[in-house]
Design an enzyme around this catalytic site. Sequence first.
Site, PDB file in Angstrom:
ATOM      1  CB  SER A  16      43.323   4.757  31.362  1.00 19.75           C
ATOM      2  OG  SER A  16      42.498   5.872  31.673  1.00 19.75           O
ATOM      3  CE  LYS A  21      47.619   5.821  36.668  1.00 18.00           C
ATOM      4  NZ  LYS A  21      47.044   6.491  35.486  1.00 18.00           N
ATOM      5  CB  SER A  22      49.534  11.965  39.407  1.00 19.06           C
ATOM      6  OG  SER A  22      50.270  11.002  38.694  1.00 19.06           O
ATOM      7  CG  ASP A  88      52.462   8.809  40.594  1.00 19.89           C
ATOM      8  OD1 ASP A  88      51.518   7.998  40.442  1.00 19.89           O
ATOM      9  OD2 ASP A  88      52.506   9.903  39.991  1.00 19.89           O
ATOM     10  CD  GLU A  89      53.509   7.552  36.085  1.00 17.98           C
ATOM     11  OE1 GLU A  89      53.228   6.453  35.541  1.00 17.98           O
ATOM     12  OE2 GLU A  89      52.989   8.623  35.741  1.00 17.98           O
ATOM     13  CB  CYS A 148      32.658   7.915  22.302  1.00 20.93           C
ATOM     14  SG  CYS A 148      32.999   6.895  23.741  1.00 20.93           S
ATOM     15  CB  ILE A 171      62.498   4.016  22.359  1.00 18.98           C
ATOM     16  CG1 ILE A 171      62.274   3.917  23.876  1.00 18.98           C
ATOM     17  CG2 ILE A 171      63.187   5.331  21.998  1.00 18.98           C
ATOM     18  CD1 ILE A 171      63.510   3.749  24.699  1.00 18.98           C
ATOM     19  CE1 TYR A 179      51.567   5.605  25.219  1.00 18.74           C
ATOM     20  CE2 TYR A 179      52.941   7.580  25.252  1.00 18.74           C
ATOM     21  CZ  TYR A 179      52.815   6.202  25.138  1.00 18.74           C
ATOM     22  OH  TYR A 179      53.930   5.433  24.920  1.00 18.74           O
ATOM     23  CB  CYS A 186      37.117   4.769  21.318  1.00 21.41           C
ATOM     24  SG  CYS A 186      35.396   5.289  21.180  1.00 21.41           S
TER      25      CYS A 186
HETATM   26  P1  ADP Z   1      47.058  10.040  35.768  1.00 20.51           P
HETATM   27  O1  ADP Z   1      48.069  10.095  36.884  1.00 20.51           O
HETATM   28  O2  ADP Z   1      46.022   8.954  35.967  1.00 20.51           O
HETATM   29  O3  ADP Z   1      47.668  10.032  34.392  1.00 20.51           O
HETATM   30  P2  ADP Z   1      46.643  12.839  36.331  1.00 20.51           P
HETATM   31  O4  ADP Z   1      46.361  13.012  37.792  1.00 20.51           O
HETATM   32  O5  ADP Z   1      48.041  13.154  35.867  1.00 20.51           O
HETATM   33  O6  ADP Z   1      46.190  11.391  35.862  1.00 20.51           O
HETATM   34  O7  ADP Z   1      45.672  13.779  35.483  1.00 20.51           O
HETATM   35  C1  ADP Z   1      44.299  13.903  35.746  1.00 20.51           C
HETATM   36  C2  ADP Z   1      43.833  15.199  35.092  1.00 20.51           C
HETATM   37  O8  ADP Z   1      44.010  15.101  33.684  1.00 20.51           O
HETATM   38  C3  ADP Z   1      42.360  15.505  35.225  1.00 20.51           C
HETATM   39  O9  ADP Z   1      42.064  16.139  36.454  1.00 20.51           O
HETATM   40  C4  ADP Z   1      42.123  16.454  34.064  1.00 20.51           C
HETATM   41  O10 ADP Z   1      42.447  17.774  34.455  1.00 20.51           O
HETATM   42  C5  ADP Z   1      43.163  16.033  33.036  1.00 20.51           C
HETATM   43  N1  ADP Z   1      42.656  15.354  31.835  1.00 20.51           N
HETATM   44  C6  ADP Z   1      43.203  15.505  30.603  1.00 20.51           C
HETATM   45  N2  ADP Z   1      42.582  14.705  29.714  1.00 20.51           N
HETATM   46  C7  ADP Z   1      41.634  14.018  30.380  1.00 20.51           C
HETATM   47  C8  ADP Z   1      40.673  13.000  30.013  1.00 20.51           C
HETATM   48  N3  ADP Z   1      40.587  12.548  28.782  1.00 20.51           N
HETATM   49  N4  ADP Z   1      39.880  12.515  30.981  1.00 20.51           N
HETATM   50  C9  ADP Z   1      39.973  12.975  32.237  1.00 20.51           C
HETATM   51  N5  ADP Z   1      40.842  13.912  32.652  1.00 20.51           N
HETATM   52  C10 ADP Z   1      41.678  14.431  31.745  1.00 20.51           C
HETATM   53 ZN    ZN Z   2      35.003   5.886  23.464  1.00 20.73          ZN
END
Ligand code: ADP
Ligand code: ZN
EC number: 2.7.1.21
Length: 191
Positions: A16, A21-22, A88-89, A148, A171, A179, A186
């Site tokens: 998610s 991921k990044s 990425d993405e 949660c 859009i 998001y 949830c």
């Molecule tokens: P993605 O590429 O999957 O969107 P990112 O690498 O951009 O993820 O971001 C990961 C970082 O987001 C985590 O290391 C943490 O610092 C931050 N973060 C913010 N909200 C959350 C969350 N609900 N759960 C986990 N990490 C979160």
């Molecule tokens: Zn939850």
Amino acid sequence: MHIIKDMGWIEVITGSMFSGKSEELIRRVKRARYGKKKTLVFKPEIDNRYCVNSVVSHNGDQINAINICKAEEILQYVTDSIDVVAIDEAQFLDEKIVDVCTKLANMGKRVIVAGLDTDFKGEPFGFIHILMAISEYVDKLQAICVVCGNPASRTQRLIEGKPAKADDPVILIGATESYEARCRRCHLVPK
Ligand code: ADP
Ligand code: ZN
């Protein structure tokens, strides 16, 4: 991960939003660079989240990236000397991303591809599910559910702070959307 010699492969990093991921893609590229590997990083033009020419994680990490509009553009940049190709993405890229990744792996490249497995409705996003099937490695990361505290596998879309409906427009002019990471329980998609 063990050493594979004289062969390319595909590794998928999925999950998610906010699952890291990044962050993980950046980490893998940086580690490859420590190993004197030549790397190239790509991302679709559509994702201008923070910075046009970089992949940026929500944790603040970033690396330079080449913007592409179509998956096939990647092939124009990848020369013999490149060892690692990171994308990425990838959920925003067209169906050719599957052929492109296959071609690169068959050329002997290590292909690291990151992307959302599901959209805000919880349905497969783009061609990530196909990439997961044809890859050698899949890492499915979880964020933390902001409601949660359980592991979160879903991306909750909110419009003016309320769960977005399945048929809400992609859009929305003038509306604030956001998001959140949420777990299965949830995550809400009202009819
Ligand atoms: P993605 O590429 O999957 O969107 P990112 O690498 O951009 O993820 O971001 C990961 C970082 O987001 C985590 O290391 C943490 O610092 C931050 N973060 C913010 N909200 C959350 C969350 N609900 N759960 C986990 N990490 C979160
Ligand atoms: Zn939850």
